[in-house]
Design a protein around this motif. Structure first.
Motif, PDB file in Angstrom:
ATOM      1  N   ILE A 281     -20.444  -2.625  13.634  1.00 16.60           N
ATOM      2  CA  ILE A 281     -20.558  -2.898  15.063  1.00 16.60           C
ATOM      3  C   ILE A 281     -20.931  -1.667  15.881  1.00 16.60           C
ATOM      4  O   ILE A 281     -21.280  -1.797  17.047  1.00 16.60           O
ATOM      5  N   GLU A 282     -20.849  -0.480  15.284  1.00 14.02           N
ATOM      6  CA  GLU A 282     -21.297   0.757  15.930  1.00 14.02           C
ATOM      7  C   GLU A 282     -21.913   1.632  14.855  1.00 14.02           C
ATOM      8  O   GLU A 282     -21.471   1.623  13.700  1.00 14.02           O
TER       9      GLU A 282
ATOM     10  N   ASN B 202     -15.883  -3.894  11.575  1.00 11.56           N
ATOM     11  CA  ASN B 202     -14.785  -4.809  11.853  1.00 11.56           C
ATOM     12  C   ASN B 202     -15.191  -6.181  11.338  1.00 11.56           C
ATOM     13  O   ASN B 202     -16.319  -6.625  11.573  1.00 11.56           O
ATOM     14  N   ASN B 203     -14.285  -6.839  10.626  1.00 15.29           N
ATOM     15  CA  ASN B 203     -14.548  -8.174  10.078  1.00 15.29           C
ATOM     16  C   ASN B 203     -15.873  -8.235   9.311  1.00 15.29           C
ATOM     17  O   ASN B 203     -16.697  -9.116   9.549  1.00 15.29           O
TER      18      ASN B 203
ATOM     19  N   GLU C 205     -13.000  -1.522  21.216  1.00 21.59           N
ATOM     20  CA  GLU C 205     -13.196  -2.517  22.280  1.00 21.59           C
ATOM     21  C   GLU C 205     -14.001  -3.699  21.758  1.00 21.59           C
ATOM     22  O   GLU C 205     -13.661  -4.859  22.023  1.00 21.59           O
ATOM     23  N   LYS C 206     -15.062  -3.419  21.016  1.00 21.82           N
ATOM     24  CA  LYS C 206     -15.861  -4.514  20.438  1.00 21.82           C
ATOM     25  C   LYS C 206     -15.030  -5.317  19.440  1.00 21.82           C
ATOM     26  O   LYS C 206     -15.166  -6.532  19.363  1.00 21.82           O
ATOM     27  N   SER C 207     -14.177  -4.628  18.675  1.00 15.88           N
ATOM     28  CA  SER C 207     -13.321  -5.309  17.691  1.00 15.88           C
ATOM     29  C   SER C 207     -12.350  -6.265  18.377  1.00 15.88           C
ATOM     30  O   SER C 207     -12.124  -7.373  17.909  1.00 15.88           O
ATOM     31  N   GLU C 208     -11.796  -5.806  19.486  1.00 18.55           N
ATOM     32  CA  GLU C 208     -10.813  -6.621  20.197  1.00 18.55           C
ATOM     33  C   GLU C 208     -11.458  -7.801  20.911  1.00 18.55           C
ATOM     34  O   GLU C 208     -10.822  -8.815  21.132  1.00 18.55           O
ATOM     35  N   ASN C 209     -12.734  -7.668  21.238  1.00 22.26           N
ATOM     36  CA  ASN C 209     -13.436  -8.735  21.948  1.00 22.26           C
ATOM     37  C   ASN C 209     -14.141  -9.708  21.014  1.00 22.26           C
ATOM     38  O   ASN C 209     -14.752 -10.662  21.491  1.00 22.26           O
ATOM     39  N   SER C 210     -14.076  -9.449  19.719  1.00 21.72           N
ATOM     40  CA  SER C 210     -14.786 -10.350  18.806  1.00 21.72           C
ATOM     41  C   SER C 210     -13.859 -11.366  18.183  1.00 21.72           C
ATOM     42  O   SER C 210     -12.697 -11.330  18.282  1.00 21.72           O
TER      43      SER C 210
ATOM     44  N   GLN D  60     -18.492  -6.602   9.538  1.00 20.21           N
ATOM     45  CA  GLN D  60     -19.699  -6.333  10.319  1.00 20.21           C
ATOM     46  C   GLN D  60     -19.731  -4.890  10.790  1.00 20.21           C
ATOM     47  O   GLN D  60     -18.720  -4.366  11.247  1.00 20.21           O
TER      48      GLN D  60
END
Length: 114
Positions: A88-89, A83-84, A109-114, A86
């Motif tokens: 992230i998983e 995501n973006n 979830e990580k995408s939405e919180n970043s 990066q």
């Protein structure tokens, strides 16, 4: 694989993965990999289920050494969630369909919180 999973090459990696507007699940596989054949239907199911929120791409490791190096793939099957620009998983090795769904959910979830 159906139209839900996009087959890409090294030359497409930056555009299709790093510059993507939405999160991307990258699936690394090999023709000689038995566990890859087990994971492939789950990857397809995730692409169908989450296609509106996640782009799913697949790359054959032997033909795409640059993406393999960029993503630090050491074994197949391998999954990377971006995501973006990066990663992230990350996961290597076979997993159940439910574990793959959980992996994608964590990435979202990580995408939405970043």
């Amino acid at each position: 694989m159906s139209n839900n999973v996009i087959v890409i090459q090294d030359s497409d990696f930056e555009t299709e993965v790093l510059e993507a507007e939405q999160p991307v699940l990258a699936y690394f596989w090999a023709t000689w990999c038995g566990p890859c054949r087990l994971v492939a239907p789950s990857v397809e199911a995730v692409a169908q289920t989450y296609g509106d929120r996640v782009k799913v791409v697949k790359l054959e490791v032997d033909a795409n050494p640059n993406a393999v190096k960029t993503c630090k793939v050491e074994g197949v099957p391998a999954l990377r969630f971006f995501n973006n620009q990066q990663m992230i998983e990350s996961h290597e090795g076979a997993m159940t369909k439910q574990n793959l769904i959980d992996f994608v959910q964590r990435g979202l979830e990580k995408s939405e919180n970043s």
